[in-house]
Every structure is written in C-alpha cells, then in structure tokens.
Design a protein around this motif. Structure first.
Motif, mmCIF file in Angstrom:
data_model
loop_
_atom_site.group_PDB
_atom_site.id
_atom_site.type_symbol
_atom_site.label_atom_id
_atom_site.label_comp_id
_atom_site.label_asym_id
_atom_site.label_seq_id
_atom_site.Cartn_x
_atom_site.Cartn_y
_atom_site.Cartn_z
ATOM 1 N N TRP A 2 0.800 -1.224 0.000
ATOM 2 C CA TRP A 2 0.000 0.000 0.000
ATOM 3 C C TRP A 2 0.838 1.280 0.000
ATOM 4 O O TRP A 2 0.334 2.354 0.352
ATOM 5 C CB TRP A 2 -0.982 0.018 1.175
ATOM 6 N N LEU A 11 -6.197 1.988 -4.230
ATOM 7 C CA LEU A 11 -6.873 2.747 -3.177
ATOM 8 C C LEU A 11 -7.771 3.827 -3.752
ATOM 9 O O LEU A 11 -8.826 4.146 -3.198
ATOM 10 C CB LEU A 11 -5.841 3.370 -2.233
ATOM 11 N N SER A 47 -10.884 2.282 -5.422
ATOM 12 C CA SER A 47 -11.706 1.684 -4.370
ATOM 13 C C SER A 47 -12.465 2.719 -3.558
ATOM 14 O O SER A 47 -13.161 2.359 -2.599
ATOM 15 C CB SER A 47 -10.829 0.837 -3.433
ATOM 16 N N CYS A 59 -11.262 5.039 -1.595
ATOM 17 C CA CYS A 59 -10.618 5.305 -0.307
ATOM 18 C C CYS A 59 -9.750 6.558 -0.385
ATOM 19 O O CYS A 59 -9.935 7.495 0.389
ATOM 20 C CB CYS A 59 -9.768 4.092 0.088
ATOM 21 N N LEU A 60 -8.836 6.598 -1.318
ATOM 22 C CA LEU A 60 -7.804 7.632 -1.384
ATOM 23 C C LEU A 60 -8.269 8.834 -2.200
ATOM 24 O O LEU A 60 -8.789 8.675 -3.311
ATOM 25 C CB LEU A 60 -6.540 7.034 -2.019
ATOM 26 N N PRO A 86 -3.459 1.889 5.077
ATOM 27 C CA PRO A 86 -4.575 2.752 4.672
ATOM 28 C C PRO A 86 -5.865 2.487 5.442
ATOM 29 O O PRO A 86 -6.822 3.254 5.328
ATOM 30 C CB PRO A 86 -4.762 2.397 3.203
ATOM 31 N N CYS A 137 -8.075 6.927 5.261
ATOM 32 C CA CYS A 137 -8.391 7.681 4.047
ATOM 33 C C CYS A 137 -9.415 8.780 4.345
ATOM 34 O O CYS A 137 -9.900 8.917 5.472
ATOM 35 C CB CYS A 137 -8.953 6.755 2.976
ATOM 36 N N PRO A 159 -11.500 0.931 3.769
ATOM 37 C CA PRO A 159 -11.134 -0.490 3.746
ATOM 38 C C PRO A 159 -11.199 -1.084 5.145
ATOM 39 O O PRO A 159 -10.779 -0.469 6.126
ATOM 40 C CB PRO A 159 -9.699 -0.484 3.206
#
Length: 505
Positions: free
Chosen positions: A43, A53, A56, A58-59, A177, A181, A187
């Motif tokens: 990651w 990320l 998904s 998240c980031l 992560p 995030c 996650p």
C-alpha cells in the motif's frame, strides 16, 4: 471520435439499462468490482497500490482531473495560486476528517506528501526532481515548491500517488490505509493478492454514500473478469478482453462501456543492448510489422493502428501522425545496414494481465521471422519482470502504458519513459535533443506552445524508432445493468463513488 471528446462523454455517467428510469436505491446494497491487478508494495502511495486505493473510493487528492471538463478541479483543496515562479499554495477544504476521526490540516497533508517524496523510489509524478519542498504555511494552506518554474503543479497534485492519508497510516513499517483515508469508502479487511473489502464512510465530507460497501477483487485473468460480470458474481469488471465482447454485448443484463483511452499497446525494445542499440535494427523491426492487420485480427477492430507515441486524435500528436506501413523489403535492407546476424533468438515477454498479448506476440514473431529475425515468446506477470525491465535485462516486452495516468498531461509520460534519466525508462532510450525539448516543455505555461513541443518530442521518438507503438486501445469495462450512476473513467482511477447506487434485488 477524438480522445478529448471521448473523455468528456465518458464523464456523463451511466445509469443502467433501464431506459433512464432509476429505481429507488437500497442503502444496504454492496457491490463487487473485478480489477485486473493487485497491489504489490504494501500500500505504499508512491507505488501502483495508490491506484487500487483510488479506484476503491478510499484515497483522495488535493486536486482532481475532471474527465468531463478536461481540466483540474477542486477536491481536498478548494483553490490554489502560484505565489512565485517556484511556489504554489493550496487552500484546504474545511470540515474534512480522515476515517479515523483525525482532522484534515496542512500538517497532515505535509506528512503524507513528504512520505512520498522521501520514498526510496518516489512516484513519477511527485519526486524530488520535480518537487523540492512541501510545507504548511498555516493550518489550511500547503505550499509546494519546485526546483524550477512549473505550470503543471496542480496536475501533479491530482496524481493518485499524491493521495492523502492520516498520520496514523505511517506509524508502522508499512503504510496502513485502513481507517486512514478521506474517501467515501473505508477499507476494513484484505485477502492479500485476492481482494479488498470496504464499508461506507458514514462521515464522508462529500455527502451520503449510497452503497453500504464493496469488495474489490484482484483478478488478472480477463476471461474470468468477463465471466463474473455475466454471471452476476461481479457488478463491475474492468479491462474486458476483446475476445469476450460478443458474449457480453449479447447479454441483456450487462452493459459494455467503451471509450477512447490514452493507452497504447507497445512493443518495448531495449535500446540499451544489442541488437536494439542500433537504430537501423529498430527501424527494421518497425517496418516488418503490419499494424493494420494486427488491429483487425487480434483486436477485432476494437483498437486503432498506432501512429507513434500518441493517438492521432490527441491535441499534442501533431499534424503528421500516420500509421507506419509494413514494408518487408525496406526492413530487410535496414537489417543488413545494421549488421545484424541471427546469433541467438530474441525474446518477447508478453504480460499476462493483458490476455491478448499472447496472440500479439505470435503475430510479431511471424512478422519478424519473415525478415530473418528468430523470436521466442515468454509469458509472465508484470510484477515478476519489472525489475529486469528497469535494469535493462531483456530484449522486447509487450506492455501498455496510459499516457495520462501519472499526471493528466503528457509531460509525466514523456519525462518518466523517455528522458535519459527517466524513472520509468524501460526502453533505455537517451537523446539529448529530446531531453532539451522536454525540459523546455516542463516550464512552458502556454498550452498550445507546450503541445507543439510535445509533438516535436514525439517525432524524435518515432524517427529514432525507440519502440513500436502497436495499437491505440479503447477502455472497455462491463457493468450489470441494475447498477446506477456509474461513470466510466478512461484513466482507470475512480470506480467506487459516493453517488453509485443499486436497487434491492
């Protein structure tokens, strides 16, 4: 359709195949996304794990490239200003919390970005060669300093590698992560190399997240991704092989999404070792290949023959971009001029993440056999061969590169992939005039002038036959028709979004 227009259209979103009449969203619904690769670097944000990320949900980054408008727009930063030739100030959005409850401040952003700068192998878009400093001016302002004047800093801050994690993500030996995030999904568990499970971020700054969560599966086999979206095991499958399109397009429960993509399937040649260190030999390889037949056969018309390092529809391609024509006799003459003798078979590595590359390799093998160049083929996962590619320990490799994935401007691709000291120069190409043009372009604020410099740089790459750019690919994804408010991203950065919904089954 031109690439810029296609990027704009792709941002309009997709509301399943229900005639436009949306059903009531079920906030308890979860979906499955099949992605074509897994994270390989624990990651680390400077690695390709940042793309996982990002897609998904998240980031998030300070700025964002809006594929609809074709421009940089606010994200975690609301505005930015160039306060001196080498300094840019970014004002942070208020009221944003990381998923662990930590407040987004300038200091937290500096911690995250500095982690990327300090990496042993920094991100191509955000490295000490292009960014000399990151500091907190005050609680809401982050200053980015560059070693030379750079008009593209806001583009660099839209790179997924500059995504921001909470300080807690960097407390262990590896980046963590989980819970750190700012995005719509957080996650919660991971099956290494297999999947990532995410839940809704109940406190997302961007508003109500419509899905309860999702599972992102890492499936390198394209046929499997296609099958799972057809059976309903997956709701979204990315990067569908051309061979699977007829079955998917005939299925009323599946919608196939296509758009022009800044991605070119490329036969990379190792310019740093014989026989590829001779420009006549590289030109012979290029002349031996029939790109139009390749596009029609292996890609079944779903890709256009290459015209060089850019697609002809791109505004920086120049007016002279044309598909090189196969000329076997010219190839044989160039081969003789290079002094080549078939002392050993040359090897093509075909990356397995792209299912069609095994067939492409066979076509290239036959084309080169016709001019007296014997070739063997080896298939391998990209992660297994990347160290050899970077070290120059290979002959040829079939891979593909998204020109706008590092930053949404060609400067990232042109610098990393082809300058003498480029961090991703797997071609091991080096030309001082090319480097001079790229350095000039990096400091050119006028867009039209910068694009002209890109076109001239592309001409050098073509004239020197640095590689063979085979076909310009489409981005091809498949989604279940009951998925609503899903937008295809031709740059493959955003998949799970707050607004995506799915009705009760």
């Amino acid at each position: 359709m031109g690439l810029v227009a296609a990027l704009a259209l792709s941002g309009c979103g997709f509301t399943g195949g229900n005639g436009g009449s949306e059903q009531v969203a079920d906030l308890d619904q979860r979906i499955v996304v099949d992605n074509f690769r897994a994270p390989v670097a624990d990651w680390a944000l400077e690695s390709d794990a940042a793309y996982i990320l990002s897609l998904s949900g998240c980031l998030e980054t300070l700025t964002r490239y809006d594929e609809t408008a074709g421009e940089i727009v606010p994200s975690l930063a609301t505005e930015w200003n160039q306060v001196s030739p080498t300094e840019w100030d970014f004002t942070l959005r208020e009221g944003v919390q990381f998923q662990d409850g930590t407040e987004l401040t300038a200091e937290t952003v500096v911690t995250s970005l500095q982690n990327v700068l300090d990496a042993e192998v920094p991100a191509r878009a955000f490295s000490p060669t292009v960014v000399s400093g990151v500091e907190a001016v005050d609680d809401r302002t982050v200053r980015i300093t560059t070693p030379a004047e750079s008009p593209l800093v806001p583009y660099r801050l839209a790179s997924v590698n500059t995504g921001v994690l909470a300080p807690g993500a960097f407390e262990g030996e590896a980046v963590d992560p989980f819970g750190h995030c700012t995005g719509p999904f957080t996650p919660v568990s991971e099956e290494p190399k297999q999947s990532l499970t995410l839940d809704r971020n109940e406190n997302y700054w961007g508003g109500q997240v419509q899905l309860a969560g999702a599972e992102v599966r890492f499936i390198t086999d394209g046929a499997t991704r296609a099958t799972q979206v057809q059976t309903g095991e997956a709701d979204v499958s990315l990067s569908i092989p051309v061979a699977n399109l007829p079955a998917l397009e005939a299925d009323s429960n599946v919608e196939v999404l296509k758009t022009d993509s800044p991605r070119t399937a490329t036969l990379y040649m190792n310019n740093g070792r014989a026989p590829f260190d001779d420009v006549d030999f590289r030109k012979a390889v290029s002349s031996a290949l029939d790109l139009e037949a390749l596009a029609d056969s292996v890609y079944e018309g779903a890709a256009l023959p290459g015209t060089g390092p850019f697609a002809s529809s791109e505004p920086w391609a120049g007016e002279s971009a044309e598909t090189p024509q196969q000329d076997v006799e010219a190839a044989k003459e160039l081969l003789a001029a290079s002094g080549y003798t078939a002392e050993r078979p040359l090897e093509i590595i075909a990356i397995v993440e792209r299912a069609e590359f095994a067939d492409v390799a066979t076509v290239v093998q036959e084309n080169l056999k016709s001019i007296g160049v014997p070739v063997t083929i080896r298939t391998a996962e990209y992660a297994a061969v990347e160290p050899d590619l970077l070290a120059g320990d290979y002959d040829m490799v079939l891979s593909q590169r998204n020109r706008l994935i590092d930053i949404a401007d060609p400067i990232g691709f042109l610098t990393a992939d082809y300058t003498c000291d480029g961090s991703y120069n797997i071609s091991h190409f080096c030309d001082k005039e090319y480097d001079r043009l790229i350095a000039e372009a990096a400091g050119t604020a006028d867009t039209e002038q910068r694009y002209q410099l890109y076109a001239r740089a592309g001409q050098i790459l073509q004239e020197q036959a640095a590689n063979v750019w085979l076909v310009n690919e489409q981005a091809i994804d498949a989604v279940r028709t009951d998925l609503q408010n899903h937008a295809q991203d031709p740059l493959a950065r955003y998949v799970l979004r707050a607004e995506t919904t799915k009705p009760a089954s």
